[in-house]
Design a protein around this motif. Structure first.
Motif, PDB file in Angstrom:
ATOM      1  N   TYR A   1     -30.300  18.536  -4.111  1.00  0.00           N
ATOM      2  CA  TYR A   1     -29.969  19.897  -4.550  1.00  0.00           C
ATOM      3  C   TYR A   1     -30.841  20.414  -5.693  1.00  0.00           C
ATOM      4  N   ALA A   2     -31.801  19.611  -6.153  1.00  0.00           N
ATOM      5  CA  ALA A   2     -32.566  20.015  -7.335  1.00  0.00           C
ATOM      6  C   ALA A   2     -34.035  19.613  -7.231  1.00  0.00           C
ATOM      7  N   ASN A   3     -34.856  20.267  -8.050  1.00  0.00           N
ATOM      8  CA  ASN A   3     -36.205  19.782  -8.293  1.00  0.00           C
ATOM      9  C   ASN A   3     -36.075  18.573  -9.202  1.00  0.00           C
ATOM     10  N   VAL A   4     -36.889  17.560  -8.993  1.00  0.00           N
ATOM     11  CA  VAL A   4     -36.846  16.368  -9.836  1.00  0.00           C
ATOM     12  C   VAL A   4     -38.266  16.109 -10.327  1.00  0.00           C
ATOM     13  N   VAL A   5     -38.492  16.385 -11.608  1.00  0.00           N
ATOM     14  CA  VAL A   5     -39.829  16.266 -12.188  1.00  0.00           C
ATOM     15  C   VAL A   5     -39.719  15.699 -13.595  1.00  0.00           C
ATOM     16  N   ASP A   6     -40.870  15.393 -14.205  1.00  0.00           N
ATOM     17  CA  ASP A   6     -40.829  14.962 -15.595  1.00  0.00           C
ATOM     18  C   ASP A   6     -41.121  16.149 -16.521  1.00  0.00           C
TER      19      ASP A   6
END
Length: 196
Positions: free
Chosen positions: A183-188
């Motif tokens: 359900y989300a963007n996953v980044v650093d």
């Protein structure tokens, strides 16, 4: 400036101070991800990229009367006496206090989801926020619960892998690789700037 909000969850002494009641719960994962260093470096270098930065501390009364038949983590918090109003552990960490000119604290959080019992959604709608970026702890609990709620309310959601921490390194990795991408963007914290 984008219509994004950086949402800080759980940046309180009971988690992040060595004297904190629940510090041992997240200390290994927090050390590995560098959640504190990375979050405040992001704020220091890119606060202008966010329309607002919000802290949502959790806090309870002396007798935890707002918790009716708590189970799981909320029961553990009650039994440990964590996040009790007026105590050192319930206070936001020093870095939040030092940045009170750019961080807005929204009180009232009594459970896992930062939207529950708070004016968070109203505040975000008033600012026309459409993108929420999550930082803090605990990844598998409050970050996930808040992220899902934000998604269901129609916000774009991003979870920062190096600005969140969990109960174990395995749990942190599992959620970032297998749960949040649903359900989300996953980044650093370096990659997120390109999304704003």
């Amino acid at each position: 400036m984008s219509n994004a909000a950086l949402l800080l969850i759980g940046f309180q002494n009971d988690y992040f101070s060595k004297k904190g009641i629940l510090n041992s719960l997240i200390s290994e994962s927090s050390h590995i991800t560098g959640v504190l260093e990375n979050t405040f470096k992001l704020i220091e270098t890119h606060s202008d990229k966010f329309k607002t930065i919000i802290s949502t501390p959790i806090c309870f009364t002396d007798d935890y009367s707002e918790l009716t038949n708590p189970v799981g983590i909320l029961n553990a918090i009650k039994e440990a006496g964590a996040f009790k109003k007026g105590t050192f552990g319930a206070e936001e960490i020093a870095q939040i206090k030092e940045l009170d000119n750019i961080i807005t604290t929204i009180p009232g959080k009594r459970g896992l989801n930062a939207f529950s019992n708070t004016k968070l959604e109203t505040y975000l709608r008033e600012l026309n926020i459409d993108h929420i970026v999550l930082s803090g702890t605990v990844t598998s609990i409050c970050i996930d619960s808040t992220g899902r709620a934000a998604h269901e309310k129609g916000f774009n959601v991003t979870v920062l892998t190096d600005c969140t921490s969990s109960r174990t390194p395995f749990e942190q990795q599992f959620y970032c690789e297998n749960v949040f991408p649903l359900y989300a963007n996953v980044v650093d914290s370096h990659e997120v700037i390109s999304l704003l």
